[in-house]
Design a protein around this motif. Structure first.
Motif, mmCIF file in Angstrom:
data_model
loop_
_atom_site.group_PDB
_atom_site.id
_atom_site.type_symbol
_atom_site.label_atom_id
_atom_site.label_comp_id
_atom_site.label_asym_id
_atom_site.label_seq_id
_atom_site.Cartn_x
_atom_site.Cartn_y
_atom_site.Cartn_z
ATOM 1 N N LEU A 1 -2.187 11.740 -7.669
ATOM 2 C CA LEU A 1 -2.540 10.547 -6.917
ATOM 3 C C LEU A 1 -4.014 10.085 -7.448
ATOM 4 N N CYS B 1 0.975 -1.198 -0.166
ATOM 5 C CA CYS B 1 0.148 -0.287 0.034
ATOM 6 C C CYS B 1 0.915 1.358 -0.050
ATOM 7 N N ASP C 1 -10.195 2.482 -0.732
ATOM 8 C CA ASP C 1 -8.866 2.119 -1.290
ATOM 9 C C ASP C 1 -8.179 1.025 -0.501
ATOM 10 N N ARG D 1 -5.082 6.053 -8.006
ATOM 11 C CA ARG D 1 -5.853 5.466 -6.962
ATOM 12 C C ARG D 1 -6.667 4.668 -7.868
ATOM 13 N N VAL E 1 -2.785 2.087 -4.303
ATOM 14 C CA VAL E 1 -2.303 3.447 -3.820
ATOM 15 C C VAL E 1 -3.434 4.339 -3.223
ATOM 16 N N THR E 2 -3.083 4.988 -1.942
ATOM 17 C CA THR E 2 -4.183 5.864 -1.326
ATOM 18 C C THR E 2 -3.568 6.895 -0.852
ATOM 19 N N ASP F 1 -12.936 7.585 1.017
ATOM 20 C CA ASP F 1 -12.344 7.320 -0.034
ATOM 21 C C ASP F 1 -11.137 6.443 0.191
ATOM 22 N N ALA F 2 -10.391 6.780 1.114
ATOM 23 C CA ALA F 2 -9.314 5.856 1.701
ATOM 24 C C ALA F 2 -9.717 4.599 2.055
#
Ligand code: URA
Length: 161
Positions: A115, A98, A152, A119, A132-133, A148-149
């Motif tokens: 980013l 990650c 991810d 993502r 990817v976060t 959103d994280a």
């Protein structure tokens, strides 16, 4: 220049998942451990929410020494530390990585894409899948991005079963 401690990385050498951040900050430089300051506390919470104990993962950064005044690592610094990061990847061989934030993702994937373009789709480095976060420091400033994280981070699970 000016760093006190080399922050190499820490965790389980057989970790199935490896989190990679940007660079040590002030607290990390004092303690010699990655992600132990405010962003680290949020990262620990995120990892706990995933039901992944911190002891079962490995945490490292793209550079091993704190850049002066927390400025982003420069290309020569990233290049100098890359061999250590690649060796960590080769020894640990996590099932998935990650990447936390644009600087880490750009360095790891050798790209300059923002980013938002990285993502939500899988990448690889040295044949290891990369998700990817956001960097937890970004989430501290923009809590509205936590949703959103979280989405991810769910993308890690297919690699862990
Ligand atoms: N931010 C990072 O990217 N890495 C750390 O170790 C601490 C804060």
């Amino acid at each position: 220049d000016g760093r006190r401690t080399v922050v190499f990385g820490e965790g389980n050498p057989s970790a199935p998942v490896m989190f990679i951040g940007e660079a040590p900050g002030a607290e990390e430089d004092l303690q010699g451990r990655p992600f132990v300051g405010p962003a680290g506390m949020l990262l620990t919470k995120m990892i706990q929410a995933l039901k992944l104990p911190r002891e079962q993962i490995y945490i490292a950064n793209t550079v091993k020494c704190r850049p002066p005044n927390n400025r982003p690592p420069q290309p020569d610094e990233l290049a100098a530390c890359r061999r250590y990061l690649d060796a960590q990847l080769a020894l640990i061989r996590p099932r998935v990585i990650c990447a936390l934030g644009r600087t880490a993702a750009n360095a790891l994937l050798r790209t300059e894409q923002p980013l938002g373009a990285l993502r939500g789709r899988p990448h690889t480095v040295n044949d290891i899948p990369v998700i990817v976060t956001f960097h937890p420091a970004h989430l501290l400033r923009h809590p509205e991005a936590k949703r959103d994280a979280w989405a991810d981070l769910q993308r890690l699970f297919p690699y862990l079963s």
